[in-house]
Design a protein around this motif. Structure first.
Motif, PDB file in Angstrom:
ATOM      1  N   LYS A  87      75.053 -30.728  45.885  1.00 12.82           N
ATOM      2  CA  LYS A  87      74.528 -29.582  45.949  1.00 12.82           C
ATOM      3  C   LYS A  87      72.885 -29.415  46.430  1.00 12.82           C
ATOM      4  O   LYS A  87      72.151 -30.233  46.213  1.00 12.82           O
ATOM      5  N   ASP A  88      72.468 -28.218  47.006  1.00 14.18           N
ATOM      6  CA  ASP A  88      71.407 -28.221  47.504  1.00 14.18           C
ATOM      7  C   ASP A  88      70.421 -26.954  46.735  1.00 14.18           C
ATOM      8  O   ASP A  88      69.510 -26.223  47.431  1.00 14.18           O
ATOM      9  N   ASP A  89      71.246 -26.577  45.625  1.00 15.09           N
ATOM     10  CA  ASP A  89      70.517 -25.298  45.205  1.00 15.09           C
ATOM     11  C   ASP A  89      69.107 -25.436  44.798  1.00 15.09           C
ATOM     12  O   ASP A  89      68.660 -26.622  44.285  1.00 15.09           O
ATOM     13  N   PRO A  90      68.309 -24.388  45.151  1.00 19.86           N
ATOM     14  CA  PRO A  90      66.952 -24.639  44.767  1.00 19.86           C
ATOM     15  C   PRO A  90      66.510 -24.494  43.154  1.00 19.86           C
ATOM     16  O   PRO A  90      66.782 -23.842  42.610  1.00 19.86           O
ATOM     17  N   ILE A  91      65.672 -25.583  42.874  1.00 15.47           N
ATOM     18  CA  ILE A  91      65.236 -25.494  41.393  1.00 15.47           C
ATOM     19  C   ILE A  91      63.768 -25.887  41.591  1.00 15.47           C
ATOM     20  O   ILE A  91      63.203 -26.736  42.222  1.00 15.47           O
ATOM     21  N   THR A  95      61.253 -24.925  36.462  1.00 15.82           N
ATOM     22  CA  THR A  95      62.719 -24.914  35.962  1.00 15.82           C
ATOM     23  C   THR A  95      63.144 -26.320  35.551  1.00 15.82           C
ATOM     24  O   THR A  95      63.780 -26.720  34.600  1.00 15.82           O
ATOM     25  N   TYR A 109      67.694 -33.808  33.772  1.00 16.97           N
ATOM     26  CA  TYR A 109      67.700 -34.119  35.223  1.00 16.97           C
ATOM     27  C   TYR A 109      66.614 -34.993  35.439  1.00 16.97           C
ATOM     28  O   TYR A 109      65.543 -34.914  34.911  1.00 16.97           O
ATOM     29  N   ARG A 115      65.402 -34.607  45.239  1.00 16.39           N
ATOM     30  CA  ARG A 115      66.782 -34.317  45.234  1.00 16.39           C
ATOM     31  C   ARG A 115      66.900 -34.462  43.500  1.00 16.39           C
ATOM     32  O   ARG A 115      66.549 -35.256  43.005  1.00 16.39           O
ATOM     33  N   ASP A 118      71.651 -35.243  37.971  1.00 13.64           N
ATOM     34  CA  ASP A 118      71.980 -34.647  36.539  1.00 13.64           C
ATOM     35  C   ASP A 118      72.384 -36.200  35.844  1.00 13.64           C
ATOM     36  O   ASP A 118      73.436 -36.859  36.145  1.00 13.64           O
ATOM     37  N   VAL A 183      72.442 -31.774  41.896  1.00 12.32           N
ATOM     38  CA  VAL A 183      72.638 -30.505  41.488  1.00 12.32           C
ATOM     39  C   VAL A 183      71.696 -29.451  42.025  1.00 12.32           C
ATOM     40  O   VAL A 183      71.919 -28.509  42.012  1.00 12.32           O
ATOM     41  N   GLY A 184      70.763 -30.152  42.785  1.00 11.29           N
ATOM     42  CA  GLY A 184      69.809 -29.182  43.627  1.00 11.29           C
ATOM     43  C   GLY A 184      68.767 -30.008  44.095  1.00 11.29           C
ATOM     44  O   GLY A 184      68.705 -31.163  44.329  1.00 11.29           O
ATOM     45  N   LYS A 185      67.958 -29.221  44.787  1.00 11.00           N
ATOM     46  CA  LYS A 185      66.427 -29.771  45.338  1.00 11.00           C
ATOM     47  C   LYS A 185      65.458 -29.063  44.952  1.00 11.00           C
ATOM     48  O   LYS A 185      65.399 -27.533  44.637  1.00 11.00           O
TER      49      LYS A 185
END
Length: 188
Positions: A87-91, A95, A109, A115, A118, A183-185
């Motif tokens: 995933k590349d959801d912004p974090i 957060t 995390y 990147r 998890d 899980v995100g970026k």
């Protein structure tokens, strides 16, 4: 404890995946014994010498190469379960800091080069009070590249790493990619 592998060159990843360690594992030398030797005050060079002695014994056996290959495959193989698509959801960094292992109801995390991985499945390594918890809840790319457990090195800016340290960081990134869901970026 700035560099568990000693003040010389060599990262944790290189030590873990070195041929002498893999061969030692293949011929029945306990990895725990190698670790115990390293924490017994012996220098990295003394441990490398011992591992080379084991390697020399192992390579004299025609079956040793096959065993070493099997050991290498089992130590470095990806987890049996399939990983989810990245995933590349912004974090945000703030957060991300909430996922540091201090709240057992939240995942843990670790970010590498922006990147976010998890690592909840390994609380014995990344959980509160554990050895690698320093990397949890942040992008600790520089510390991973330096093989450093110093808090001041657990930062995202890895621009000062030399070539050897960049190789180590890239190896850690590859290691994580094969074992943990992305899980995100991290975004600023």
């Amino acid at each position: 404890m700035s560099n568990p592998s000693g003040s010389g060159s060599g990262s944790w990843y290189e030590t873990l995946t070195s041929t002498p360690v893999l061969i030692a594992t293949a011929v029945g030398v306990s990895f725990a014994a190698i670790f115990a030797a390293s924490s017994s005050g012996k220098t990295p060079e003394q441990i490398k010498t011992q591992a080379k002695e084991v390697k020399n014994v192992a390579t004299s056996s025609t079956d040793a190469k096959g065993k070493a290959a099997q050991a290498g495959a089992s130590i470095m193989s990806a987890p049996a379960a399939d990983l989810a698509p990245p995933k590349d959801d912004p974090i945000s960094a703030s957060t991300l800091s909430q996922y540091d292992g201090s709240d057992p109801s939240k995942p843990i995390y670790v970010a590498i080069k922006g990147r976010v991985f998890d690592v909840t499945a390994k609380p014995e390594m990344y959980g509160k009070g554990k050895g690698y918890n320093i990397f949890a809840g942040k992008d600790a790319s520089k510390g991973l590249g330096m093989s450093s457990l110093n808090l001041e090195d657990a930062v995202s800016d890895y621009s000062s790493l030399n070539e050897t340290q960049m190789n180590s960081l890239n190896q850690w990134e590859s290691f994580f990619e094969k074992r943990y869901n992305i899980v995100g970026k991290v975004v600023q």
